[in-house]
Design a protein around this motif. Structure first.
Motif, PDB file in Angstrom:
ATOM      1  N   ALA A 117      20.702   9.220  46.336  1.00  8.76           N
ATOM      2  CA  ALA A 117      21.820   9.929  46.975  1.00  8.76           C
ATOM      3  C   ALA A 117      22.775   8.941  47.659  1.00  8.76           C
ATOM      4  CB  ALA A 117      21.288  10.935  47.993  1.00  8.76           C
ATOM      5  N   ARG A 118      22.201   7.964  48.334  1.00  9.02           N
ATOM      6  CA  ARG A 118      23.030   6.973  49.040  1.00  9.02           C
ATOM      7  C   ARG A 118      23.906   6.187  48.052  1.00  9.02           C
ATOM      8  NH1 ARG A 118      24.912   7.265  53.454  1.00  9.02           N
ATOM      9  NH2 ARG A 118      26.758   6.855  52.240  1.00  9.02           N
TER      10      ARG A 118
ATOM     11  N   ASP B 231      10.599  10.847  48.640  1.00  7.36           N
ATOM     12  CA  ASP B 231      11.649  10.903  49.669  1.00  7.36           C
ATOM     13  C   ASP B 231      12.516   9.652  49.622  1.00  7.36           C
ATOM     14  OD1 ASP B 231      11.174  13.353  50.623  1.00  7.36           O
ATOM     15  OD2 ASP B 231      10.096  12.746  52.434  1.00  7.36           O
ATOM     16  N   ASP B 232      11.856   8.494  49.535  1.00 10.67           N
ATOM     17  CA  ASP B 232      12.618   7.237  49.477  1.00 10.67           C
ATOM     18  C   ASP B 232      13.481   7.186  48.214  1.00 10.67           C
ATOM     19  OD1 ASP B 232      11.545   6.460  51.827  1.00 10.67           O
ATOM     20  OD2 ASP B 232      10.055   5.098  50.967  1.00 10.67           O
TER      21      ASP B 232
ATOM     22  N   THR C 125      16.473   9.613  48.624  1.00 10.41           N
ATOM     23  CA  THR C 125      17.409   9.081  49.623  1.00 10.41           C
ATOM     24  C   THR C 125      18.211   7.926  49.035  1.00 10.41           C
ATOM     25  OG1 THR C 125      15.888   9.701  51.373  1.00 10.41           O
ATOM     26  CG2 THR C 125      17.573   8.094  51.938  1.00 10.41           C
ATOM     27  N   ARG C 126      17.524   7.058  48.307  1.00 12.93           N
ATOM     28  CA  ARG C 126      18.202   5.895  47.732  1.00 12.93           C
ATOM     29  C   ARG C 126      19.205   6.306  46.655  1.00 12.93           C
ATOM     30  NH1 ARG C 126      18.197   0.544  47.007  1.00 12.93           N
ATOM     31  NH2 ARG C 126      18.500  -0.200  44.885  1.00 12.93           N
TER      32      ARG C 126
END
Ligand code: SF4
Length: 195
Positions: free
Chosen positions: A134-135, A127-128, A131-132
Motif C-alpha cells: 500500500a505504501r 500485515d507487513d 502495509t508495504r
C-alpha cells in the motif's frame, strides 16, 4: 490349457476373492465401484476453482479430519465438480494433478521479501506485506499519476504500476478487483491465467 503351479494359485486366489465378495451380497462390479465410495465416504468436501487457467473449472476438494480439535485436516483427493456449469465434473490433466500442486514442497504459503541488492528472500507477515504494498503504491501514484496529457485532455492514468489478478476468483470478485484498480487509473491490468 496347461496350468502351472503359479497360474493355479492365481486362479484360486481370484476365485476366492470373487466368491467372498459375492457372499457379502455384491456382484464383483458393484464391489469394485464401491471402493471409490468408501475412500471418500468420511471426507469433508470443499468447493473451489482451479487456479491454473481462465477456464476456471469447479473443483471438489476432499480432506481428512472432521475439524475437531485434535484432527489435522489434509486434502487427499480433488475431482471436478459435477454441478459446476463450466466443466460439469471434468478436469484437464493440469487440474487433475492439483493435489500434487497443493502438497508440493515448493509451494509458496506466505509473503516473502527480497531487499534491493540481496540474494536472500525473507519471510514477512501479511500485515507487513499489505502495509508495504500500500505504501509503495501510494507513493508511486502520488508521483506519477497523470490527470491531463500534453494537449490538456483529461486522461486520469497511472502508467507506472501494474496489477496481476488471480484466475481462481469468482466473476464477482474479478469484477470488483477490476473496478477498484481501474478507478485508481491503472491501465496495466492482467490475469495470472495468461502468464
Ligand atoms: S482444469 Fe484445466 S481447463 Fe480447467 S481451469 Fe484447470 S487448467 Fe484450466
Amino acid at each position: 490349457m496347461q496350468v502351472t503351479r503359479r497360474t493355479f494359485f492365481k486362479v484360486c486366489a481370484s476365485g476366492l476373492g470373487s466368491s467372498s465378495i459375492a457372499m457379502l451380497g455384491f456382484s464383483s462390479n458393484e464391489a469394485l465401484a464401491e471402493v471409490r465410495e468408501f475412500k471418500l465416504a468420511r471426507s469433508s468436501e470443499t468447493r473451489n476453482t482451479c487456479p491454473y487457467c481462465s477456464v476456471s473449472c469447479g473443483l471438489i476438494m476432499h480432506s481428512l479430519g472432521d475439524k475437531s480439535k485434535n484432527a489435522q485436516s489434509a486434502i487427499f483427493h480433488i475431482e471436478g465438480d459435477p454441478d459446476h456449469p463450466v466443466n460439469r465434473g471434468t478436469l484437464c490433466p493440469k487440474g487433475a494433478g492439483l493435489v500434487d500442486f497443493i502438497h508440493s514442497p515448493n509451494r509458496l504459503k506466505y509473503p516473502e521479501y527480497r531487499a534491493p541488492g540481496s540474494t536472500q528472500w525473507q519471510r514477512i507477515s501479511w500485515d507487513d506485506a499489505f502495509t508495504r504494498v500500500a505504501r509503495l503504491m501510494k507513493d508511486d501514484r502520488d508521483k506519477n499519476f497523470t490527470a491531463q496529457n500534453a494537449t490538456g485532455t483529461t486522461v486520469n492514468r497511472w502508467l507506472t504500476t501494474g496489477f496481476l489478478a488471480a484466475s481462481a476468483s469468482s466473476n464477482e470478485s474479478g469484477y470488483i478487483t477490476h473496478k477498484a484498480f481501474r478507478s485508481t487509473g491503472v491501465l496495466a491490468f492482467d490475469n495470472q491465467a495468461r502468464v
